[in-house]
Each structure stands twice: as C-alpha cells, then as structure tokens.
Enzyme design. Structure first.
Site, PDB file in Angstrom:
ATOM      1  N   SER A 223       0.833  -1.200   0.000  1.00  0.00           N
ATOM      2  CA  SER A 223       0.000   0.000   0.000  1.00  0.00           C
ATOM      3  C   SER A 223       0.876   1.261   0.000  1.00  0.00           C
ATOM      4  CB  SER A 223      -0.964  -0.042   1.189  1.00  0.00           C
ATOM      5  OG  SER A 223      -2.009   0.876   1.033  1.00  0.00           O
TER       6      SER A 223
ATOM      7  N   ASP B 117      -9.302  -7.666  -2.985  1.00  0.00           N
ATOM      8  CA  ASP B 117      -9.125  -6.236  -2.759  1.00  0.00           C
ATOM      9  C   ASP B 117      -9.999  -5.468  -3.749  1.00  0.00           C
ATOM     10  OD1 ASP B 117      -8.172  -3.943  -1.613  1.00  0.00           O
ATOM     11  OD2 ASP B 117      -6.084  -4.227  -2.232  1.00  0.00           O
TER      12      ASP B 117
ATOM     13  N   HIS C 288      -6.510  -6.562   1.013  1.00  0.00           N
ATOM     14  CA  HIS C 288      -5.531  -5.482   0.918  1.00  0.00           C
ATOM     15  C   HIS C 288      -4.224  -5.800   1.649  1.00  0.00           C
ATOM     16  CE1 HIS C 288      -4.436  -1.440  -0.197  1.00  0.00           C
ATOM     17  NE2 HIS C 288      -4.093  -1.165   1.054  1.00  0.00           N
TER      18      HIS C 288
END
Length: 245
Positions: free
Chosen positions: A94, A192, A222
């Site tokens: 991320s 995700d 995620h």
C-alpha cells in the site's frame, strides 16, 4: 485505558543482502513482521522502519506526513548500508508499495516488490482509511461512539494537509515509474478493490524493467502479508529475491 506507544522498528541481522520492508498507511510494522522473520530465517538482513506517528492516537498521527515517512525509509536504507549490506531490495504494501517504487526510482535497488500499490487513489478514499484508524484508536482508548462521531468533522479539517500531501505523493511517484529499470514484482489480491488490480497492471506496463512479474492472489485482500495466501506469497517473494535474472 490503553497507553499508546510508538512501535519500534525491526532489525534482523543476516547476510549482505538487505531487505527494506515497508508497511501500509495507518498500520504498523506488524504488516511486515512475519515476512521479515521468514526472510531472515533464509539469511537476509531485514529492516522494517516504524513510520512517525503510526500507532499513536489520531491527533498525534496527523502531525506527520509523507515527507516524514519518506525520511524514515531513507534512514532504513542507510541502516542496512551501515550494517554491511552490499545489495538492498525493497518490499512494500500500500503506502509502502509507493515508497518502494520511489526507492526504485531514486536509489540503487537490487529488487523491488510491491503489494496492493495504489494508483489513482482519491483523497476521499484516503480519508476513509484515516476514519477507520481514528475509530479503532478511539475504541482502544475506551472513548464512546458519540465521542468519535462528534469529532469526525474536525478530523477531516485537521487532516487535510496530510491527506493532500499523501495524494500528491502518490501522483508524483507514479508519474516517474518509467524510470524504474530494476527487477520488479507486482502483487495484488483478488479480494481487494478492483483499483489495485488496475494499478498493478498499469505499473507493469509502464516500468522499463526487463525482469518483471505480475501476480494475483486468489484469497488475499488489501493486507496481503496477513492473508490466507501468506505462505504462497512468502515463497514467491523469496524466489524473486533469489532469482539471478
């Protein structure tokens, strides 16, 4: 009431191949701890920086931003160099994936591995992540839901600078990915949001790396490092780090 303390970075000494492991926005080194231990068990020197403000109450968290977190990453790179590492690879999830791309753009990186890399993320989506963080921290501190609801509008105003800076940081980093030439692996979870598949495909098409890998993980959301695909993911990361091509 739980006393919130800044998490400590993780340094696991090993061989001269260092791995910088970068966690996600609003999370902590826990994202990367199991992966760091796994890689260290296979000989790698691993360092996971703890970004400033992460793990603290939201009013302290929003005092920091991408420039601070980027400095934490650069310091981590230097720590690995000072530990005697001749090669340094970077792995991020991320926010950490964006940092990993930036490292590959600006530093001598042996291998770059990204998970759940955002591209085209809107400010409202970043704020939702911050709201979840604030909600979680309020519960840890035994605040009521009413306390949280009464402060949500104040939070949006107080966090505007951090969120705007983060949004620009993503845009700026993704605008330079055509400068990346080191071997790169791009991973995303099927569970995700679709944006992350699109993002991984976009990065795959625009980097100039000759050695590049794109892979979807069926059971992952995620936070891929904490997903049911963890064992497969760990093995794939190890194989990519050890590959000679």
């Amino acid at each position: 009431m739980i006393k919130l303390v800044q998490p400590n970075p993780i340094l696991l000494n090993g061989n001269q191949h260092g791995v910088l492991l970068l966690h996600s926005y609003t999370s902590t080194v826990r994202d990367m701890k199991l992966l760091a231990v796994y890689l260290n068990d296979h000989g790698f020197t691993c360092y996971t920086p703890a970004y400033q403000g992460h793990g603290l109450k939201v009013q302290d968290f929003i005092k920091y931003g991408p420039k601070d977190w980027w400095n934490d990453v650069i310091q981590g790179y230097q720590i690995l160099r000072d530990s005697g590492c001749k090669q340094i690879s970077v792995i991020g999830i991320s926010l950490g994936a964006v940092m990993s791309l930036k490292m590959a753009e600006e530093f001598d990186i042996h291998r770059c591995i990204t998970m759940s890399a955002p591209q085209g993320r809107e400010k409202k989506d970043i704020f939702k992540r911050l709201v979840n963080y604030a909600d979680y921290m309020n519960k840890l501190e035994n605040h009521t839901n009413n306390d949280f609801e009464n402060n949500i509008t104040k939070l949006e105003s107080a966090a505007d600078q951090q969120i705007s800076d983060f949004h620009l940081f993503i845009q700026h980093t993704l605008s330079k990915i055509d400068t990346i030439t080191c071997p790169i692996a791009l991973f995303y979870g099927k569970k995700d949001e679709p944006l992350y598949k699109t993002s991984a495909e976009y990065i795959y098409m625009h980097v100039r790396s000759k050695n590049k890998l794109l892979k979807e993980y069926t059971n992952s959301g995620h936070l891929m490092t904490l997903s049911p695909d963890q064992q497969e993911l760990h093995q794939d990361i190890l194989n990519f780090l050890l590959s000679n091509t």
